[in-house]
Design a protein around this motif. Structure first.
Motif, short mmCIF file in Angstrom:
data_model
loop_
_atom_site.label_atom_id
_atom_site.label_comp_id
_atom_site.label_asym_id
_atom_site.label_seq_id
_atom_site.Cartn_x
_atom_site.Cartn_y
_atom_site.Cartn_z
N PRO A 1 -5.58 -4.07 -2.40
CA PRO A 1 -5.78 -4.97 -1.25
C PRO A 1 -6.17 -4.23 0.03
CG PRO A 1 -3.82 -5.63 -2.44
CD PRO A 1 -4.29 -4.33 -3.05
N ALA A 2 -5.72 -3.00 0.20
CA ALA A 2 -6.08 -2.22 1.39
C ALA A 2 -7.52 -1.74 1.33
CB ALA A 2 -5.14 -1.03 1.53
N LEU A 3 -8.13 -1.76 0.16
CA LEU A 3 -9.52 -1.32 0.02
C LEU A 3 -10.52 -2.45 0.26
CD1 LEU A 3 -9.25 1.01 -3.10
CD2 LEU A 3 -9.64 1.66 -0.72
N ARG A 4 -10.04 -3.66 0.26
CA ARG A 4 -10.95 -4.79 0.51
C ARG A 4 -11.38 -4.78 1.96
NH1 ARG A 4 -7.15 -8.08 -2.86
NH2 ARG A 4 -8.03 -7.91 -4.93
N ARG B 1 0.83 -1.21 0.00
CA ARG B 1 0.00 0.00 0.00
C ARG B 1 0.86 1.25 0.00
NH1 ARG B 1 -1.67 3.17 4.26
NH2 ARG B 1 -0.83 1.67 5.71
N VAL B 2 1.92 1.23 0.78
CA VAL B 2 2.79 2.40 0.88
C VAL B 2 3.46 2.69 -0.46
CG1 VAL B 2 4.88 3.30 1.99
CG2 VAL B 2 3.16 2.12 3.36
N ARG C 1 -2.49 6.83 6.62
CA ARG C 1 -2.84 6.35 7.97
C ARG C 1 -3.86 5.22 7.94
NH1 ARG C 1 -3.25 12.40 10.43
NH2 ARG C 1 -1.01 12.78 10.47
N GLY C 2 -4.30 4.84 6.74
CA GLY C 2 -5.19 3.70 6.61
C GLY C 2 -6.66 4.02 6.43
N ASN C 3 -7.02 5.27 6.27
CA ASN C 3 -8.41 5.65 6.05
C ASN C 3 -8.87 5.12 4.69
OD1 ASN C 3 -10.66 7.31 5.06
ND2 ASN C 3 -10.35 8.49 6.94
N ARG C 4 -9.85 4.22 4.70
CA ARG C 4 -10.30 3.59 3.46
C ARG C 4 -10.96 4.57 2.51
NH1 ARG C 4 -14.02 -0.68 3.87
NH2 ARG C 4 -13.32 -1.33 1.85
#
Length: 115
Positions: free
Chosen positions: A105-108, A2-3, A52-55
């Motif tokens: 993958p981070a959006l799943r 993701r980064v 920071r991971g906010n979808r």
């Protein structure tokens, strides 16, 4: 992953901003410049929460990058567009595709733990 995808998105957004500056004799239409500038700013604004991971912010980053890549399609149909512009659009589209694949993958949705 993701980064890495977000870093690529940040670089592409910066290219959108630089692309809005006047360069040489051949310029894209003003509408393309303005929309590209806005999409670059949207991407940069959403990067910190996305990092920071906010979808929702990740969705905004991906959406703005995809729209920016699609904005470049006109270069293929413009006879006045120089070859370097077409090459740049192609590279940007490929980098956008790579970044989206890395961020997806981070959006799943994460699986919920059963109690």
């Amino acid at each position: 992953m993701r980064v890495t995808g977000l870093v690529i998105c940040a670089l592409l957004a910066l290219l959108d901003l630089v692309g809005s500056l006047p360069m040489g004799d051949v310029q894209p239409p003003v509408g393309v410049i303005v929309v590209g500038l806005v999409l670059g700013l949207i991407t940069l604004a959403a990067l910190v929460p996305a990092w920071r991971g906010n979808r929702r912010a990740l969705q905004v980053v991906v959406g703005s990058r995809v729209l920016s890549a699609l904005l470049g399609i006109g270069a293929y149909f413009d006879d006045a567009a120089p070859t370097w512009a077409r090459i740049g659009v192609t590279v940007a589209m490929l980098l956008t595709a790579i970044a989206v694949v890395l961020v997806l993958p981070a959006l799943r949705p994460s699986p919920q733990l059963a109690e």
